[in-house]
Each structure stands twice: as C-alpha cells, then as structure tokens.
Scaffold this active site. Structure first.
Site, mmCIF file in Angstrom:
data_model
loop_
_atom_site.group_PDB
_atom_site.id
_atom_site.type_symbol
_atom_site.label_atom_id
_atom_site.label_comp_id
_atom_site.label_asym_id
_atom_site.label_seq_id
_atom_site.Cartn_x
_atom_site.Cartn_y
_atom_site.Cartn_z
ATOM 1 N N HIS A 111 0.801 -1.372 0.003
ATOM 2 C CA HIS A 111 -0.019 -0.050 0.007
ATOM 3 C C HIS A 111 0.777 1.269 -0.122
ATOM 4 O O HIS A 111 0.193 2.365 0.066
ATOM 5 C CB HIS A 111 -1.009 -0.124 1.375
ATOM 6 C CG HIS A 111 -0.039 0.361 2.623
ATOM 7 N ND1 HIS A 111 0.329 -0.733 3.131
ATOM 8 C CD2 HIS A 111 -0.200 1.365 3.335
ATOM 9 C CE1 HIS A 111 0.738 -0.417 4.376
ATOM 10 N NE2 HIS A 111 0.463 1.114 4.296
HETATM 11 C C1 UD1 Z 1 -2.306 5.343 5.860
HETATM 12 C C2 UD1 Z 1 -0.890 6.070 6.536
HETATM 13 C C3 UD1 Z 1 0.230 5.164 6.203
HETATM 14 C C4 UD1 Z 1 -0.247 3.862 6.925
HETATM 15 C C5 UD1 Z 1 -1.456 3.211 6.203
HETATM 16 C C6 UD1 Z 1 -1.932 2.111 7.169
HETATM 17 C C7 UD1 Z 1 -0.604 8.717 6.182
HETATM 18 C C8 UD1 Z 1 0.051 9.405 5.680
HETATM 19 N N1 UD1 Z 1 -0.345 7.268 5.772
HETATM 20 O O1 UD1 Z 1 -2.032 5.632 4.663
HETATM 21 O O2 UD1 Z 1 1.325 5.571 7.124
HETATM 22 O O3 UD1 Z 1 0.799 2.571 6.377
HETATM 23 O O4 UD1 Z 1 -2.491 4.303 6.586
HETATM 24 O O5 UD1 Z 1 -3.100 1.507 6.589
HETATM 25 O O6 UD1 Z 1 -1.250 8.755 7.240
HETATM 26 N N2 UD1 Z 1 -9.414 4.352 1.945
HETATM 27 C C9 UD1 Z 1 -10.535 3.729 1.787
HETATM 28 N N3 UD1 Z 1 -11.240 3.148 3.070
HETATM 29 C C10 UD1 Z 1 -10.662 3.587 4.283
HETATM 30 C C11 UD1 Z 1 -9.612 4.297 4.345
HETATM 31 C C12 UD1 Z 1 -8.829 4.810 3.078
HETATM 32 O O7 UD1 Z 1 -11.147 3.249 0.798
HETATM 33 O O8 UD1 Z 1 -11.162 3.157 5.419
HETATM 34 C C13 UD1 Z 1 -8.845 4.849 0.734
HETATM 35 C C14 UD1 Z 1 -9.145 6.371 0.122
HETATM 36 O O9 UD1 Z 1 -9.333 6.340 -1.212
HETATM 37 C C15 UD1 Z 1 -8.007 7.112 0.557
HETATM 38 C C16 UD1 Z 1 -6.721 6.134 0.437
HETATM 39 O O10 UD1 Z 1 -7.379 4.775 0.850
HETATM 40 O O11 UD1 Z 1 -7.985 8.131 -0.121
HETATM 41 C C17 UD1 Z 1 -5.598 6.516 1.195
HETATM 42 O O12 UD1 Z 1 -6.123 6.599 2.735
HETATM 43 P P1 UD1 Z 1 -5.135 7.617 3.900
HETATM 44 O O13 UD1 Z 1 -5.531 7.312 5.031
HETATM 45 O O14 UD1 Z 1 -5.011 8.837 2.975
HETATM 46 O O15 UD1 Z 1 -3.668 6.900 3.613
HETATM 47 P P2 UD1 Z 1 -3.342 5.275 3.635
HETATM 48 O O16 UD1 Z 1 -2.759 5.141 2.115
HETATM 49 O O17 UD1 Z 1 -4.466 4.552 4.087
HETATM 50 N N1 UDP Z 2 -3.622 -5.726 9.246
HETATM 51 C C1 UDP Z 2 -4.585 -6.553 9.160
HETATM 52 N N2 UDP Z 2 -5.478 -7.027 7.869
HETATM 53 C C2 UDP Z 2 -4.802 -6.802 6.954
HETATM 54 C C3 UDP Z 2 -3.523 -6.068 6.659
HETATM 55 C C4 UDP Z 2 -3.040 -5.690 7.924
HETATM 56 O O1 UDP Z 2 -5.222 -6.740 10.246
HETATM 57 O O2 UDP Z 2 -5.300 -7.133 5.718
HETATM 58 C C5 UDP Z 2 -2.873 -5.342 10.241
HETATM 59 C C6 UDP Z 2 -1.463 -5.911 10.621
HETATM 60 O O3 UDP Z 2 -1.647 -6.382 12.031
HETATM 61 C C7 UDP Z 2 -0.560 -4.661 10.370
HETATM 62 C C8 UDP Z 2 -1.639 -3.665 10.761
HETATM 63 O O4 UDP Z 2 -2.992 -4.050 10.232
HETATM 64 O O5 UDP Z 2 0.612 -4.620 11.470
HETATM 65 C C9 UDP Z 2 -1.106 -2.357 10.007
HETATM 66 O O6 UDP Z 2 -0.845 -2.475 9.058
HETATM 67 P P1 UDP Z 2 -0.705 -1.569 7.740
HETATM 68 O O7 UDP Z 2 0.267 -2.233 6.652
HETATM 69 O O8 UDP Z 2 -1.916 -1.122 7.415
HETATM 70 O O9 UDP Z 2 0.212 -0.161 8.153
HETATM 71 P P2 UDP Z 2 1.676 0.189 8.351
HETATM 72 O O10 UDP Z 2 2.267 -0.606 9.529
HETATM 73 O O11 UDP Z 2 2.257 -0.142 7.330
HETATM 74 O O12 UDP Z 2 1.568 1.615 8.916
#
Ligand code: UD1
Ligand code: UDP
Length: 364
Positions: free
Chosen positions: A203
């Site tokens: 991601h």
């Molecule tokens: C965020 C964090 C990242 C973390 C990740 C974990 C920041 C800058 N990044 O990235 O460090 O590793 O979360 O998962 O805070 N979206 C959905 N449903 C949701 C949430 C998000 O569809 O419930 C989609 C939306 O299109 C959104 C995109 O995911 O624009 C990105 O979401 P966002 O929270 O901005 O950043 P992540 O890539 O999830």
């Molecule tokens: N995780 C989960 N389901 C998934 C992927 C990840 O429960 O399908 C959990 C896993 O324990 C991971 C945590 O979510 O450590 C957070 O992970 P993510 O990769 O979203 O964030 P990051 O640690 O990269 O910020």
C-alpha cells in the site's frame, strides 16, 4: 486527570489497545478519539471488536483527502475538542497524518503529549510518514520508543534524554496476547487456500501510486506467483491501479479485501513467506518467525532485519529472494528484539500515569 488518546488509521489500533488497557490500572479518566482517517469496517471497526478496544468516545469523521486537507481537518476538529475537554495529557501513536495533526495542535495549545513509537527513522523524506515522525518527535514531551536504534536517532537530533523512555513494542503486546486466536487452518479455509502460500500486503505510495512502478510491481508479483500461491488482502489505496495493470491476471494470485486482525495474523502465521511494504507486518513476522521480504529501499525498523526474519528487496530481486526463502523452508531459530515481550503497554501506562501525577487505583 484526563488522558486523551488520538487514533485514526489501521496501524494505530493494535498499538493503542495495550496502552488503553494498561492505564485502566491507574486513577485516570480516558477519552478515546478516532479521527475517522480510516473508516471502512475492515480498516477500523473490526479491530475494536476483535481486540476488545472500547468504542471511541468521539469520532471526528474526517475521512480521506489530500495530505493538507486531511491533516487540517483533524487539526481543526481536535483544537475544538481539546478546548472543550482540556486533557491533562494527549497520547499519539505511530506516524500517520492523524498523529502529526494531534501533535501540532497539542503542542501549540501547551498540552503535554506523548508519542508512542517515537524515534523510528527511514531517513527517506519521500515517505509522508518520515515527515510525520520528525515533526511529531520534535514537539513531543514524552518519547516512548520500541527499539534501541530509536533512542540513538533521538539523541542525534538533540532530544532531551530525560524525555525518552525505552518501553518496548505495544503492537507486539497485542500479538502475544492474541496469538492463541490466530488460527491458520481456519483463515486458510475462509480464504479458500490449499497447500503452501505466500501472503502479500502492498500500500505504500512508493509502490502503488505511479503507473510505471505499478507495471513493474505486477510483473515482479507474477514472478512470485509462478513459484507459489499468493494471497493479498489489498489495501484500498492503489487497488484500482493494480487491477488496471493486470494484477489479477494470474491463476495463482488471489486478491481479497483487507482482513480482520485475527484472520490476517492467522494467514501470516501459516505462510511460507510474506511480501510486504507495511511497517507493522515487518514487526509481526519478526515475532512469528515467518520470513519477511520487504519491498522497500529502506526500513525505519532495522531490528526486524538484525533480530528478525526481515530483508529488504527490490522489484528486480524479489523473485529470486522468494526462491531462496522457499528453498530454505521454515525457520527454526530467530531472535527477538529487546523488550518485545508483551509488557510494553504496562510500561507505557506507568510512565504516562507518573507524568500526570496519578497513582494506581486503590493506592492513591
Ligand atoms: C495511511 C498512512 C500510512 C499507513 C496506512 C496504514 C498517512 C500519511 N499514511 O495510509 O502510514 O501505513 O494508513 O493502512 O497517514 N481508503 C478507503 N477506506 C478507508 C481508508 C482509506 O477506501 O477506510 C482509501 C481512500 O481512497 C483514501 C486512500 O485509501 O484516499 C488512502 O487513505 P489514507 O488514510 O489517506 O492513507 P493510507 O494510504 O491508508
Ligand atoms: N492488518 C490486518 N489486515 C490486513 C492487513 C494488515 O489486520 O489485511 C494489520 C496488521 O496487523 C498490520 C496492521 O494491520 O500490522 C497495520 O498495517 P498497515 O500495513 O495498514 O500499516 P503500517 O504498519 O504499514 O503503517
């Protein structure tokens, strides 16, 4: 005393759970705030249900958006909330936008705040998380670290050593507490997998945002799927782009929705290897002893390499590294980083309680 926790994105929840629990032993009132940065059930609520985290007292409902807009929305809502509730201490977790937003608001309002998972550094300023870490740590009054290297980074940046506490890893508390509930066979059956498999999660913007990177990523992952079945619970970010680039067009590539924590960890526990760009997953595989191939040029979690099962790979080297890992078979020996022992939440709670001057319940 009022302790206000700010959470918002998936990785925050398994880190906050043991801190919330640890603090119940002390004479404090706790307020749990969810910013709403993540909002899909599988990105948020399922963690509360599975990990027994109390329902958030407040959900700010900020949702998705560009970095500036998302961070600003969290700041605006938190400023109002902090004004209304006047917390004695704010606790922030990890490195997401909700974390830095809370740090900025708390510090400008003169409210003491603690950062759980301080001091991690990738030294890669193209990562939004690295910016969030630097700003949050610079402003933080209490820096709670998961690893020894983090203490050194903070020292090098001139952080007052009295503010730094090496507490261990609360995410690993959650893992160890729930390990008996990770059922590989059940998770495999639910997903419809037979035989050996590799779990992947992808991601990071550096992997899934640019179409050229995505084309290379798809080719590399297909070369992995040529060797073993791959199951990938795909984060919503980049999903469309990966699908457009033909990610699913391989008979051994199973793309599924994000999984709940227990199902995900069940799958990881039984996997031959993990391919990931996640921070948390590098740590979890370190404890479970599952070989982890991290598709990134750097990691802010080097103990997962020195003590754990992790190695950094590129799109070019990934297929060959997978071949090596599959040939080696299951690991029999690996190390555990110091204080990744299931008691970080208690250590953190003790430090937080001391900082607001409260005793354990019944001892006041
Ligand atoms: C965020 C964090 C990242 C973390 C990740 C974990 C920041 C800058 N990044 O990235 O460090 O590793 O979360 O998962 O805070 N979206 C959905 N449903 C949701 C949430 C998000 O569809 O419930 C989609 C939306 O299109 C959104 C995109 O995911 O624009 C990105 O979401 P966002 O929270 O901005 O950043 P992540 O890539 O999830
Ligand atoms: N995780 C989960 N389901 C998934 C992927 C990840 O429960 O399908 C959990 C896993 O324990 C991971 C945590 O979510 O450590 C957070 O992970 P993510 O990769 O979203 O964030 P990051 O640690 O990269 O910020």
């Amino acid at each position: 005393a009022l302790v206000l926790h700010v959470t918002g994105a998936r990785p925050n929840f398994p880190k906050a759970a043991p801190v919330l629990e640890g603090l119940t032993a002390y004479d404090v009132e706790q307020l749990l705030v969810h910013t709403g940065q993540h909002y899909d059930d599988k990105m948020s609520d399922i963690f509360f249900r599975q990990l027994g985290i109390p329902k958030p007292d407040v959900n700010l409902g900020v949702g998705s958006g560009a970095h500036g807009a998302q961070t600003a929305k969290v700041m605006e809502a938190l400023e109002q909330l902090f004004t209304d509730r006047r917390p004695d201490l704010v606790v922030v977790y990890g490195d997401v936008n909700s974390t830095v937003a809370a740090a900025l608001v708390a510090s400008k309002m003169g409210i003491t705040f603690a950062h759980v998972e301080a001091g991690l550094r990738s030294f890669d300023m193209t990562m939004p998380e690295e910016i969030n870490r630097l700003v949050t740590d610079r402003l933080s009054d209490l820096l709670l670290t998961t690893s020894v290297d983090a203490i050194a980074h903070l020292g090098n940046e001139g952080t007052d050593p009295d503010k730094i506490h090496f507490v261990g890893n609360p995410m690993i508390d959650t893992l160890l507490k729930n390990k008996d509930r990770f059922d590989s066979a059940a998770a495999r059956e639910e997903v419809g997998l037979e035989g050996d498999y590799i779990v992947a999660t992808l991601h990071r913007p550096g992997n899934v945002d640019d179409p050229d990177d995505v084309a290379e990523l798809v080719a590399a992952m297909h070369a992995v799927a040529d060797q073993a079945q791959v199951v990938i619970p795909l984060h919503p970010r980049g999903r469309a782009r990966l699908e457009e680039a033909g990610f699913l067009d391989h008979p051994k590539m199973r793309v599924i929705d994000p999984l709940g924590y227990l199902e995900f960890m069940g799958l990881v526990r039984g996997a031959s290897a993990v391919v990931t760009d996640s921070g948390g997953v590098q740590e979890e595989t370190t404890i479970l002893g599952v070989p982890c191939l991290t598709l990134r040029p750097n990691t802010e979690r080097p103990v997962t390499i020195t003590h754990g099962t992790n190695q950094l790979v590129t799109r070019e080297s990934l297929p060959e590294r997978v071949r090596e890992v599959l040939a080696t078979g299951p690991l029999t020996e690996w190390d555990t980083p110091p204080l990744w022992d299931g008691h970080a939440g208690e250590r953190i709670a003790r430090i937080l309680a001391r900082s607001v001057g409260v005793a354990r319940r019944g001892e006041g």
